[in-house]
Design a protein around this motif. Structure first.
Motif, PDB file in Angstrom:
ATOM      1  N   THR A 152     -12.946   5.940  13.324  1.00  0.00           N
ATOM      2  CA  THR A 152     -11.835   5.570  12.448  1.00  0.00           C
ATOM      3  C   THR A 152     -11.959   6.276  11.103  1.00  0.00           C
ATOM      4  O   THR A 152     -13.068   6.505  10.622  1.00  0.00           O
ATOM      5  N   GLU A 153     -10.830   6.581  10.515  1.00  0.00           N
ATOM      6  CA  GLU A 153     -10.819   7.251   9.205  1.00  0.00           C
ATOM      7  C   GLU A 153      -9.569   6.828   8.445  1.00  0.00           C
ATOM      8  O   GLU A 153      -8.454   7.133   8.867  1.00  0.00           O
ATOM      9  N   GLN A 154      -9.737   6.090   7.354  1.00  0.00           N
ATOM     10  CA  GLN A 154      -8.587   5.682   6.548  1.00  0.00           C
ATOM     11  C   GLN A 154      -8.048   6.886   5.787  1.00  0.00           C
ATOM     12  O   GLN A 154      -8.807   7.665   5.203  1.00  0.00           O
ATOM     13  N   ILE A 155      -6.715   7.020   5.779  1.00  0.00           N
ATOM     14  CA  ILE A 155      -6.107   8.178   5.120  1.00  0.00           C
ATOM     15  C   ILE A 155      -5.118   7.792   4.027  1.00  0.00           C
ATOM     16  O   ILE A 155      -4.733   8.631   3.211  1.00  0.00           O
ATOM     17  N   TYR A 156      -4.688   6.514   3.993  1.00  0.00           N
ATOM     18  CA  TYR A 156      -3.622   6.156   3.057  1.00  0.00           C
ATOM     19  C   TYR A 156      -3.761   4.688   2.672  1.00  0.00           C
ATOM     20  O   TYR A 156      -4.165   3.859   3.490  1.00  0.00           O
ATOM     21  N   GLU A 157      -3.412   4.376   1.422  1.00  0.00           N
ATOM     22  CA  GLU A 157      -3.455   2.998   0.945  1.00  0.00           C
ATOM     23  C   GLU A 157      -2.334   2.790  -0.065  1.00  0.00           C
ATOM     24  O   GLU A 157      -2.065   3.652  -0.903  1.00  0.00           O
ATOM     25  N   ASP A 158      -1.665   1.639   0.039  1.00  0.00           N
ATOM     26  CA  ASP A 158      -0.557   1.359  -0.868  1.00  0.00           C
ATOM     27  C   ASP A 158      -0.524  -0.135  -1.157  1.00  0.00           C
ATOM     28  O   ASP A 158      -0.844  -0.957  -0.292  1.00  0.00           O
ATOM     29  N   SER A 159      -0.154  -0.500  -2.375  1.00  0.00           N
ATOM     30  CA  SER A 159      -0.069  -1.905  -2.761  1.00  0.00           C
ATOM     31  C   SER A 159       1.241  -2.527  -2.269  1.00  0.00           C
ATOM     32  O   SER A 159       2.276  -1.846  -2.184  1.00  0.00           O
ATOM     33  N   PHE A 160       1.204  -3.817  -1.969  1.00  0.00           N
ATOM     34  CA  PHE A 160       2.424  -4.549  -1.641  1.00  0.00           C
ATOM     35  C   PHE A 160       3.124  -4.993  -2.922  1.00  0.00           C
ATOM     36  O   PHE A 160       2.477  -5.327  -3.920  1.00  0.00           O
ATOM     37  N   VAL A 161       4.455  -4.989  -2.866  1.00  0.00           N
ATOM     38  CA  VAL A 161       5.260  -5.425  -4.006  1.00  0.00           C
ATOM     39  C   VAL A 161       6.312  -6.411  -3.519  1.00  0.00           C
ATOM     40  O   VAL A 161       6.649  -6.457  -2.330  1.00  0.00           O
ATOM     41  N   LEU A 162       6.824  -7.197  -4.448  1.00  0.00           N
ATOM     42  CA  LEU A 162       7.929  -8.100  -4.152  1.00  0.00           C
ATOM     43  C   LEU A 162       9.235  -7.349  -4.379  1.00  0.00           C
ATOM     44  O   LEU A 162       9.450  -6.765  -5.446  1.00  0.00           O
ATOM     45  N   ILE A 251       8.559  -5.505  -7.737  1.00  0.00           N
ATOM     46  CA  ILE A 251       7.718  -6.156  -8.751  1.00  0.00           C
ATOM     47  C   ILE A 251       6.283  -6.204  -8.247  1.00  0.00           C
ATOM     48  O   ILE A 251       6.019  -6.726  -7.152  1.00  0.00           O
ATOM     49  N   PRO A 252       5.324  -5.668  -8.999  1.00  0.00           N
ATOM     50  CA  PRO A 252       3.914  -5.719  -8.575  1.00  0.00           C
ATOM     51  C   PRO A 252       3.439  -7.162  -8.392  1.00  0.00           C
ATOM     52  O   PRO A 252       3.775  -8.045  -9.191  1.00  0.00           O
ATOM     53  N   ILE A 253       2.667  -7.388  -7.340  1.00  0.00           N
ATOM     54  CA  ILE A 253       2.076  -8.701  -7.077  1.00  0.00           C
ATOM     55  C   ILE A 253       0.626  -8.662  -7.576  1.00  0.00           C
ATOM     56  O   ILE A 253      -0.170  -7.853  -7.115  1.00  0.00           O
ATOM     57  N   THR A 254       0.324  -9.556  -8.538  1.00  0.00           N
ATOM     58  CA  THR A 254      -1.004  -9.516  -9.155  1.00  0.00           C
ATOM     59  C   THR A 254      -1.985 -10.516  -8.541  1.00  0.00           C
ATOM     60  O   THR A 254      -3.188 -10.406  -8.747  1.00  0.00           O
ATOM     61  N   ASN A 255      -1.460 -11.505  -7.809  1.00  0.00           N
ATOM     62  CA  ASN A 255      -2.353 -12.504  -7.198  1.00  0.00           C
ATOM     63  C   ASN A 255      -1.698 -13.099  -5.956  1.00  0.00           C
ATOM     64  O   ASN A 255      -0.663 -13.752  -6.081  1.00  0.00           O
ATOM     65  N   PRO A 256      -2.271 -12.845  -4.771  1.00  0.00           N
ATOM     66  CA  PRO A 256      -3.409 -11.951  -4.521  1.00  0.00           C
ATOM     67  C   PRO A 256      -2.949 -10.498  -4.451  1.00  0.00           C
ATOM     68  O   PRO A 256      -1.778 -10.224  -4.143  1.00  0.00           O
ATOM     69  N   VAL A 257      -3.863  -9.596  -4.711  1.00  0.00           N
ATOM     70  CA  VAL A 257      -3.577  -8.170  -4.520  1.00  0.00           C
ATOM     71  C   VAL A 257      -3.975  -7.809  -3.092  1.00  0.00           C
ATOM     72  O   VAL A 257      -5.101  -8.061  -2.683  1.00  0.00           O
ATOM     73  N   PHE A 258      -3.055  -7.275  -2.326  1.00  0.00           N
ATOM     74  CA  PHE A 258      -3.363  -6.884  -0.954  1.00  0.00           C
ATOM     75  C   PHE A 258      -2.722  -5.536  -0.649  1.00  0.00           C
ATOM     76  O   PHE A 258      -1.735  -5.145  -1.277  1.00  0.00           O
ATOM     77  N   LYS A 259      -3.302  -4.823   0.315  1.00  0.00           N
ATOM     78  CA  LYS A 259      -2.972  -3.417   0.528  1.00  0.00           C
ATOM     79  C   LYS A 259      -2.479  -3.142   1.951  1.00  0.00           C
ATOM     80  O   LYS A 259      -2.845  -3.848   2.899  1.00  0.00           O
ATOM     81  N   TRP A 260      -1.671  -2.111   2.054  1.00  0.00           N
ATOM     82  CA  TRP A 260      -1.294  -1.529   3.344  1.00  0.00           C
ATOM     83  C   TRP A 260      -2.209  -0.323   3.551  1.00  0.00           C
ATOM     84  O   TRP A 260      -2.119   0.662   2.826  1.00  0.00           O
ATOM     85  N   LYS A 261      -3.115  -0.424   4.525  1.00  0.00           N
ATOM     86  CA  LYS A 261      -4.088   0.632   4.778  1.00  0.00           C
ATOM     87  C   LYS A 261      -3.801   1.270   6.132  1.00  0.00           C
ATOM     88  O   LYS A 261      -3.735   0.578   7.145  1.00  0.00           O
ATOM     89  N   VAL A 262      -3.649   2.580   6.120  1.00  0.00           N
ATOM     90  CA  VAL A 262      -3.318   3.329   7.335  1.00  0.00           C
ATOM     91  C   VAL A 262      -4.421   4.342   7.611  1.00  0.00           C
ATOM     92  O   VAL A 262      -4.973   4.939   6.675  1.00  0.00           O
ATOM     93  N   GLY A 263      -4.752   4.514   8.874  1.00  0.00           N
ATOM     94  CA  GLY A 263      -5.777   5.487   9.228  1.00  0.00           C
ATOM     95  C   GLY A 263      -5.531   6.100  10.586  1.00  0.00           C
ATOM     96  O   GLY A 263      -4.558   5.768  11.275  1.00  0.00           O
ATOM     97  N   VAL A 264      -6.431   7.003  10.963  1.00  0.00           N
ATOM     98  CA  VAL A 264      -6.350   7.647  12.272  1.00  0.00           C
ATOM     99  C   VAL A 264      -7.556   7.224  13.099  1.00  0.00           C
ATOM    100  O   VAL A 264      -8.640   6.963  12.573  1.00  0.00           O
ATOM    101  N   ILE A 265      -7.336   7.163  14.418  1.00  0.00           N
ATOM    102  CA  ILE A 265      -8.404   6.790  15.337  1.00  0.00           C
ATOM    103  C   ILE A 265      -8.514   7.838  16.434  1.00  0.00           C
ATOM    104  O   ILE A 265      -7.512   8.398  16.884  1.00  0.00           O
TER     105      ILE A 265
END
Length: 288
Positions: A152-162, A251-265
């Motif tokens: 596995t190799e993560q290639i992308y990460e992005d924050s969730f927003v409202l 709108i940025p979500i400050t609590n909790p902060v959670f991410k969309w993480k994408v990778g290749v397998i």
């Protein structure tokens, strides 16, 4: 064996013949010859649909493995040459295909025009299984991935927003905590999407179960519904800026902060062709 596998996958002798450019009677005769050679009945002919017997299930699974092995042998032979050519089968969920894959596909096909890319639009769990079995060369999935048989190799990460309409009372906020929207109607991705699970887990972490008004498989429809004030949505930031001329605010979500993480397998078990190694290199150059 290839005919047998195609009949099972197409669930029909006639469609299998059309896919292989072989007349339907020849398809049937080939299956009968295989049955005679093995001394077993492969299909339950009492059933209207194509149904494998227990012996047929065993032959079908082994046939797929043998065909995959022959493919890898051919790839190894092709790799003896200096040119990058051949085929790549890529597992690509719809959402990742929309937001992550286009620059990779463009850069790779321009650099290596001798390689044909075949996209299989599959969900994340099925993509993992097919890569593990060697039926796909590489897959794009939402992380985390817990499978010891895969690299596995993560290639992308992005924050969730409202995401809310520009006319929503919260539209002027510079940031927000998730518990503040617990009474709002939610528009979410369908349960089959990894994004659904991520949002539900974040809401649970914030102490509430969201009031889900509507589920959709289409990210653009979700944003359009938000813009006409049917509800709110929680999406990766990149989604919110993809559509033009739409009246929403992210709108940025400050609590909790959670991410969309994408990778290749890729599979740890199977040989990586030159075409696949160059493909992974291309991904790292773009998202490294």
């Amino acid at each position: 064996m290839k005919i047998l596998v195609t009949v099972v996958e197409e669930r029909n002798f006639t469609r299998a013949g059309e896919k292989l450019f072989i007349a339907q009677p020849s398809i049937s005769k080939s299956v009968q010859r295989l049955e005679e050679e093995l001394g077993v009945t492969l299909f339950d002919r009492r059933m209207r649909d194509v149904t494998l017997t227990d012996a047929g299930e065993i032959v079908y699974e082994h046939s797929k493995e043998i065909l995959a092995m022959m493919k890898r042998m051919q790839i190894g032979i092709e790799d003896l040459s200096d040119s990058t050519a051949g085929h790549l089968k890529i597992g690509l969920p719809q959402i990742i295909g929309t937001f992550i894959f286009p620059p990779i596909g463009k850069a790779y096909t321009e650099r290596y025009p001798g390689v044909t890319l075949k996209i299989e639009e599959r969900g994340g769990l099925l993509t993992e299984k097919l890569v593990e079995k060697g039926e796909l060369d590489v897959g794009f999935v939402v992380f985390p991935v817990d499978n010891p048989l895969l690299d596995t190799e993560q290639i992308y990460e992005d924050s969730f927003v409202l995401c809310v309409s520009t006319n929503h009372p919260l539209s002027n906020r510079t940031h927000i905590e998730l518990h503040e929207v617990k009474d709002e109607p939610f528009i979410v991705f369908a349960k089959t999407f990894a994004l659904y699970k991520i949002v539900m887990n974040a809401c649970e972490q914030s102490g509430f179960q969201p009031n889900v008004l509507l589920e959709s498989t289409q990210w653009d429809l979700i944003l359009e519904l938000v813009s006409v004030q049917m509800g709110i949505a929680i999406l990766p930031r990149v989604f919110a800026h993809k559509l033009k001329n739409i009246e929403i605010v992210s709108i940025p979500i400050t609590n909790p902060v959670f991410k969309w993480k994408v990778g290749v397998i890729t599979s740890k078990k199977y040989y990586q062709s030159t075409a696949l190694r160059r493909f992974l290199e291309t991904i790292r150059k773009i998202y490294g």
